[in-house]
Design a protein around this motif. Structure first.
Motif, PDB file in Angstrom:
ATOM      1  N   MET A  62       8.865  -3.956   8.978  1.00  0.00           N
ATOM      2  CA  MET A  62       8.446  -4.717   7.797  1.00  0.00           C
ATOM      3  C   MET A  62       7.584  -3.825   6.909  1.00  0.00           C
ATOM      4  SD  MET A  62       6.251  -8.265   7.581  1.00  0.00           S
ATOM      5  CE  MET A  62       7.423  -9.163   8.585  1.00  0.00           C
ATOM      6  N   LEU A  63       7.931  -3.757   5.607  1.00  0.00           N
ATOM      7  CA  LEU A  63       7.262  -2.865   4.681  1.00  0.00           C
ATOM      8  C   LEU A  63       5.784  -3.202   4.533  1.00  0.00           C
ATOM      9  CD1 LEU A  63       8.094  -0.429   3.029  1.00  0.00           C
ATOM     10  CD2 LEU A  63       8.519  -1.937   1.090  1.00  0.00           C
ATOM     11  N   GLU A  64       5.444  -4.489   4.574  1.00  0.00           N
ATOM     12  CA  GLU A  64       4.031  -4.887   4.420  1.00  0.00           C
ATOM     13  C   GLU A  64       3.165  -4.268   5.510  1.00  0.00           C
ATOM     14  OE1 GLU A  64       6.412  -7.941   2.251  1.00  0.00           O
ATOM     15  OE2 GLU A  64       6.572  -6.843   4.137  1.00  0.00           O
ATOM     16  N   LYS A  65       3.666  -4.245   6.740  1.00  0.00           N
ATOM     17  CA  LYS A  65       2.894  -3.665   7.837  1.00  0.00           C
ATOM     18  C   LYS A  65       2.680  -2.173   7.624  1.00  0.00           C
ATOM     19  CE  LYS A  65       3.732  -4.675  12.085  1.00  0.00           C
ATOM     20  NZ  LYS A  65       4.409  -4.961  13.366  1.00  0.00           N
ATOM     21  N   LEU A  66       3.701  -1.498   7.141  1.00  0.00           N
ATOM     22  CA  LEU A  66       3.569  -0.067   6.890  1.00  0.00           C
ATOM     23  C   LEU A  66       2.542   0.215   5.806  1.00  0.00           C
ATOM     24  CD1 LEU A  66       7.353   0.912   7.018  1.00  0.00           C
ATOM     25  CD2 LEU A  66       5.629   1.308   8.776  1.00  0.00           C
ATOM     26  N   ILE A  67       2.527  -0.610   4.771  1.00  0.00           N
ATOM     27  CA  ILE A  67       1.560  -0.427   3.686  1.00  0.00           C
ATOM     28  C   ILE A  67       0.146  -0.654   4.197  1.00  0.00           C
ATOM     29  CG2 ILE A  67       0.766  -1.385   1.488  1.00  0.00           C
ATOM     30  CD1 ILE A  67       3.727  -1.974   0.847  1.00  0.00           C
ATOM     31  N   ILE A  68      -0.048  -1.684   5.001  1.00  0.00           N
ATOM     32  CA  ILE A  68      -1.384  -1.948   5.561  1.00  0.00           C
ATOM     33  C   ILE A  68      -1.829  -0.778   6.426  1.00  0.00           C
ATOM     34  CG2 ILE A  68      -2.700  -3.449   7.115  1.00  0.00           C
ATOM     35  CD1 ILE A  68      -0.830  -5.744   6.234  1.00  0.00           C
ATOM     36  N   GLY A  69      -0.941  -0.300   7.300  1.00  0.00           N
ATOM     37  CA  GLY A  69      -1.300   0.797   8.181  1.00  0.00           C
ATOM     38  C   GLY A  69      -1.632   2.078   7.445  1.00  0.00           C
ATOM     39  N   LYS A  70      -0.972   2.308   6.312  1.00  0.00           N
ATOM     40  CA  LYS A  70      -1.196   3.545   5.564  1.00  0.00           C
ATOM     41  C   LYS A  70      -2.406   3.463   4.641  1.00  0.00           C
ATOM     42  CE  LYS A  70      -0.263   7.616   3.879  1.00  0.00           C
ATOM     43  NZ  LYS A  70      -0.530   8.828   4.676  1.00  0.00           N
ATOM     44  N   THR A  81     -13.823  -1.707  10.408  1.00  0.00           N
ATOM     45  CA  THR A  81     -13.048  -1.138   9.306  1.00  0.00           C
ATOM     46  C   THR A  81     -12.637  -2.250   8.350  1.00  0.00           C
ATOM     47  OG1 THR A  81     -12.213   0.583  10.784  1.00  0.00           O
ATOM     48  CG2 THR A  81     -11.010   0.220   8.727  1.00  0.00           C
ATOM     49  N   LEU A  82     -12.862  -2.024   7.060  1.00  0.00           N
ATOM     50  CA  LEU A  82     -12.638  -3.049   6.048  1.00  0.00           C
ATOM     51  C   LEU A  82     -11.200  -3.035   5.540  1.00  0.00           C
ATOM     52  CD1 LEU A  82     -14.030  -5.229   4.247  1.00  0.00           C
ATOM     53  CD2 LEU A  82     -14.384  -3.403   2.563  1.00  0.00           C
ATOM     54  N   LEU A  83     -10.586  -4.225   5.459  1.00  0.00           N
ATOM     55  CA  LEU A  83      -9.284  -4.410   4.835  1.00  0.00           C
ATOM     56  C   LEU A  83      -9.468  -5.047   3.469  1.00  0.00           C
ATOM     57  CD1 LEU A  83      -7.183  -5.892   7.789  1.00  0.00           C
ATOM     58  CD2 LEU A  83      -7.169  -3.537   6.959  1.00  0.00           C
ATOM     59  N   ARG A  84      -8.721  -4.553   2.480  1.00  0.00           N
ATOM     60  CA  ARG A  84      -8.847  -5.071   1.119  1.00  0.00           C
ATOM     61  C   ARG A  84      -7.562  -5.769   0.685  1.00  0.00           C
ATOM     62  NH1 ARG A  84     -12.074  -0.705   1.245  1.00  0.00           N
ATOM     63  NH2 ARG A  84     -14.041  -0.814   0.101  1.00  0.00           N
ATOM     64  N   LEU A  85      -7.700  -6.649  -0.286  1.00  0.00           N
ATOM     65  CA  LEU A  85      -6.549  -7.315  -0.874  1.00  0.00           C
ATOM     66  C   LEU A  85      -5.915  -6.403  -1.912  1.00  0.00           C
ATOM     67  CD1 LEU A  85      -4.816  -9.892  -1.255  1.00  0.00           C
ATOM     68  CD2 LEU A  85      -6.478 -10.590  -3.023  1.00  0.00           C
ATOM     69  N   GLY A  86      -4.586  -6.276  -1.850  1.00  0.00           N
ATOM     70  CA  GLY A  86      -3.874  -5.469  -2.821  1.00  0.00           C
ATOM     71  C   GLY A  86      -3.062  -6.319  -3.773  1.00  0.00           C
ATOM     72  N   ASP A  87      -2.163  -5.676  -4.488  1.00  0.00           N
ATOM     73  CA  ASP A  87      -1.227  -6.384  -5.353  1.00  0.00           C
ATOM     74  C   ASP A  87      -0.048  -6.867  -4.505  1.00  0.00           C
ATOM     75  OD1 ASP A  87      -2.565  -6.035  -7.907  1.00  0.00           O
ATOM     76  OD2 ASP A  87      -2.115  -3.897  -7.678  1.00  0.00           O
ATOM     77  N   THR A  88       0.984  -7.344  -5.120  1.00  0.00           N
ATOM     78  CA  THR A  88       2.150  -7.809  -4.386  1.00  0.00           C
ATOM     79  C   THR A  88       2.784  -6.642  -3.628  1.00  0.00           C
ATOM     80  OG1 THR A  88       3.651  -7.379  -6.223  1.00  0.00           O
ATOM     81  CG2 THR A  88       2.599  -9.565  -6.131  1.00  0.00           C
ATOM     82  N   ALA A  89       3.612  -6.965  -2.653  1.00  0.00           N
ATOM     83  CA  ALA A  89       4.246  -5.934  -1.836  1.00  0.00           C
ATOM     84  C   ALA A  89       5.068  -4.975  -2.697  1.00  0.00           C
ATOM     85  CB  ALA A  89       5.127  -6.586  -0.768  1.00  0.00           C
ATOM     86  N   GLU A  90       5.741  -5.502  -3.716  1.00  0.00           N
ATOM     87  CA  GLU A  90       6.553  -4.645  -4.584  1.00  0.00           C
ATOM     88  C   GLU A  90       5.689  -3.640  -5.332  1.00  0.00           C
ATOM     89  OE1 GLU A  90       9.702  -5.039  -8.337  1.00  0.00           O
ATOM     90  OE2 GLU A  90       8.967  -6.832  -7.309  1.00  0.00           O
ATOM     91  N   VAL A  91       4.564  -4.117  -5.884  1.00  0.00           N
ATOM     92  CA  VAL A  91       3.668  -3.221  -6.635  1.00  0.00           C
ATOM     93  C   VAL A  91       3.031  -2.197  -5.695  1.00  0.00           C
ATOM     94  CG1 VAL A  91       1.550  -3.123  -8.003  1.00  0.00           C
ATOM     95  CG2 VAL A  91       3.235  -4.932  -8.424  1.00  0.00           C
TER      96      VAL A  91
END
Length: 719
Positions: A1-9, A159-169
């Motif tokens: 899932m692309l969302e998981k990869l984005i979070i991990g990176k 470790t802090l997690l932040r809110l991003g834009d939509t998965a596409e952005v």
């Protein structure tokens, strides 16, 4: 899932586009689950989850928790052989004697303690045949039941997690940054780039793709999907592409077995070759460097069937030796063999990057009468080469005032060789002159920050990521040569592996070195205790995964602690289903299970060629204990590798990395000081927007601030 990869990176959570509603209970559950894994959600992220309907809120929360647990290695069960570890670990020989006694009694025999101990000490025992040796004698639930809950400490990681834009952005932003990176990506990031390229193939594309291996990854996706190729301007670009889509090595370091290409793919590749050579016939000179791969590729592309691309057919004629085309490197090498150093430099001036990579050799070989000419050629190339090449040369010349104790060679696969440094030092005046020229050129290319710089002091000793090949995937992983402060009173190393199809035995070991890099002791499956250090026990089979631990109190007397992972038998690091190394820090009073995500400081993937992994070394000096990244692999033997047999080779490689002066983030910060305000981060939030550079960004920087953290440090290196 692309969302998981984005979070991990990026540690940014793509915003959900799910229906609105009341997801407040889910947000509270997410907050608690993240804290258990050593993470926290920013207030905007919690508010976003709370504003979703329960179903999409739960989907997003599950994705977040799964991503961060995988990031720190908490997605698997880390059992220990000795259930009471780090307590109740027996003496090694006594334990082996117990196992041997169990084997004797099972066979109905008798033996005295002296006979059993003699058999163990003499080495006449096959440990794998002893009952209960090397396999868990209790479940993971049994292990947890035998340990109290973790006692929280103020030093535990959060470790802090932040809110991003939509998965596409977020995917587009990450894709453009990685594809346009000025430094080569590592294996894990190349795999991520490939997935992002599929998702973004019809979207925005980077204005420039400086690294040719990145072009091969992007064009591999475009070739399969029938899209036009991008950035192909040499014949070698086409060869890299063919290797990549065949599942081979796009860097061309190892041979590739080419797959069969579909007719449309053959047309695209041949048309690209024809266009490159037609525009610049001199580029045929690159073909002879890789003649054998070109011959094999020709058997797959059938260029003789396509008369409309005559220039493409010339490529394979050169590869077969039917046509000779002199290349620049060959002409320069001929001049060097003839002793014509200045003419060789003049030839290489047509390729500034190649000239600067050859600068040390040219300057060493040049007689006094020609040195000024060589220096002039090198100086003239500075303005045309990439900043990454300039930084590499700056680091190189900074280490050329004295011979190194040993010269280490590390290839793209992080395999390391050691040899004597027989190069004469460069003159101090020449080193100073080149350094000043390089500093001026690199400094002039640094972008002007829009806001004052706010710098985390912990990032200053991070080596500039000049190549992703000198790093690995994982959590909080730094490039080779980077130094990070170590907190706490106890280091706990862990390695986890899960075999794919055959019995595989990884062995976690620790080598201790003294001030002169001589052996001061070791802890491994052959020696469970030394100077307060404790091994958790040997696991020899991992069909469902296995973990070994080693505890190292920071009161240990040796100044250098070198954790290593040996493959005793079975699958390689690249063959196992999963493998990792990491370390935790704890206080001496902290209890809890052997593994707790909240105490994990680093988790690094173990993927490399070789049978011995050297991920890092811990050094105790004037600034206290520091973790220094190695990212090295040694060939070792096909089986039965042990720490006792590799002490000298390990020490040589550790010494080579520790004694080398790496170019770090502090170098760029010092160049910036000449033209912008630089402030050291002391924990207090600024009142105005800043450009923050650090390991992890603070949570509440003023609006408009820009942050450069671990995932973006390569963007600090100008083009």
């Amino acid at each position: 899932m692309l969302e998981k990869l984005i979070i991990g990176k990026t540690l940014r959570v793509p915003a959900s586009t799910g229906a609105a509603g009341d997801g407040t209970p889910v947000a509270r559950q997410l907050d608690a689950a993240l804290l258990d894994a050593g993470f926290s959600a920013s207030q905007p992220l919690l508010e976003h989850v709370g504003a979703l309907a329960p179903a999409p809120a739960m989907d997003l929360a599950a994705t977040i928790v799964s991503a961060v647990r995988e990031l720190v290695g908490d997605h698997v069960q880390h059992n220990a052989y000795f259930i009471g570890f780090p307590h109740d670990v027996p003496d090694t020989v006594e334990f082996w004697t117990q196992r041997l006694r169990a084997a004797v009694l099972a066979g109905g025999g008798t033996a005295s303690d002296a006979q059993l101990r003699d058999a163990v000490v003499s080495g006449g025992v096959n440990l794998l045949d002893l009952p209960g040796y090397g396999t868990y004698q209790h479940t993971y639930a049994d292990l947890l039941a035998a340990h109290d809950a973790l006692i929280a400490s103020a030093g535990d990681r959060l470790t802090l997690l932040r809110l991003g834009d939509t998965a596409e952005v977020e995917a587009t932003r990450l894709y453009l940054a990685m594809a346009g990176s000025t430094t080569p990506l590592g294996e894990a990031d190349l795999a991520l780039l490939s997935q992002l390229a599929v998702a973004c193939v019809d979207g925005a594309q980077p204005a420039e793709i400086p690294v040719r291996e990145h072009r091969a990854v992007l064009n591999g996706v475009r070739l399969v999907l029938g899209r036009p190729l991008v950035g192909v301007d040499t014949t070698t670009d086409v060869l890299r592409l063919a290797c990549h889509v065949s599942g081979g090595d796009g860097s061309l370091a190892t041979p590739t077995r080419f797959r069969s290409f579909r007719r449309p793919e053959r047309r695209i590749l041949l048309a690209a070759l024809d266009k490159v050579v037609g525009a610049s016939p001199a580029k045929l000179g690159d073909v002879t460097r890789h003649a054998e791969p070109w011959k094999r590729l020709g058997e797959r592309l059938h260029p003789h069937e396509h008369q409309q691309w005559p220039h493409a057919r010339e490529v394979f004629a050169v590869a077969r030796g039917e046509r000779r085309v002199p290349n620049l490197a060959g002409r320069a090498e001929a001049a060097l063999r003839a002793g014509a150093i200045a003419p060789a430099a003049s030839v290489l001036s047509a390729a500034p990057g190649l000239l600067l990579r050859s600068a040390d050799r040219l300057l060493r070989l040049a007689p006094a009468s020609e040195r000024a000419t060589v220096v002039e050629a090198v100086t003239g190339a500075l303005g045309s080469a990439s900043a990454r090449v300039l930084c590499s040369l700056r680091e190189h010349v900074g280490n050329r005032l004295t011979p190194a104790s040993a010269r280490m060679y590390a290839n793209r696969s992080r395999r390391a060789w050691i040899g004597p440094d027989e190069r004469p030092p460069l003159p101090a005046g020449l080193v100073a002159e080149l350094s000043a020229l390089l500093d001026a050129q690199i400094g002039a290319r640094l972008p002007q920050p829009q806001h004052p710089l706010l710098v985390d002091p912990d990032v200053l000793d991070v080596a500039l990521p000049l190549s992703g090949k000198a790093s690995a995937g994982g959590f909080a992983v730094l490039p080779r040569g980077s130094r990070a402060p170590v907190s706490g009173e106890l280091l706990r190393f862990f390695t986890y592996w899960r075999q794919t199809s055959r019995r595989t035995d990884f062995d976690l070991s620790v080598l201790l070195l003294d001030e002169g890099f001589h052996t001061a002791g070791q802890v491994s499956y052959t020696n469970y205790h030394h100077d307060g250090i404790v091994h958790s026990g040997d696991i020899t089979d991992a069909p469902d995964g296995a973990t070994e631990f080693i505890d190292v109190p920071l009161t240990v007397s040796a100044p250098y602690v070198v954790p290593q992972v040996y493959i005793y038998s079975g699958e390689s690091f690249d063959e196992v289903a999963e493998s990792m190394f990491g370390y935790q820090t704890r206080t001496l009073q902290q209890r809890g299970a052997p593994f707790d995500a909240r105490t994990v400081r680093v988790r690094s993937d173990l993927r490399g060629q070789g049978r011995i992994a050297l991920p890092m070394v811990f050094a105790n000096g004037e600034r206290g204990w520091q973790a220094v990244w190695l990212h090295l692999y040694m060939q070792g033997r096909p089986n039965f590798n042990r720490v006792e047999e590799n002490m000298f080779t390990t020490a040589d490689r550790v010494r080579a990395v520790l004694e080398r002066r790496y170019l770090t983030v502090s170098y760029l910060i010092d160049l910036w000081r000449a033209r912008t305000e630089v402030t050291t981060w002391d924990g207090r939030l600024p009142d105005e927007p800043v450009t923050f550079i650090g390991i992890e960004a603070p949570g509440d920087l003023p609006d408009g601030s820009e942050t450069y953290t671990l995932d973006r440090l390569s963007e600090l290196i100008p083009g």
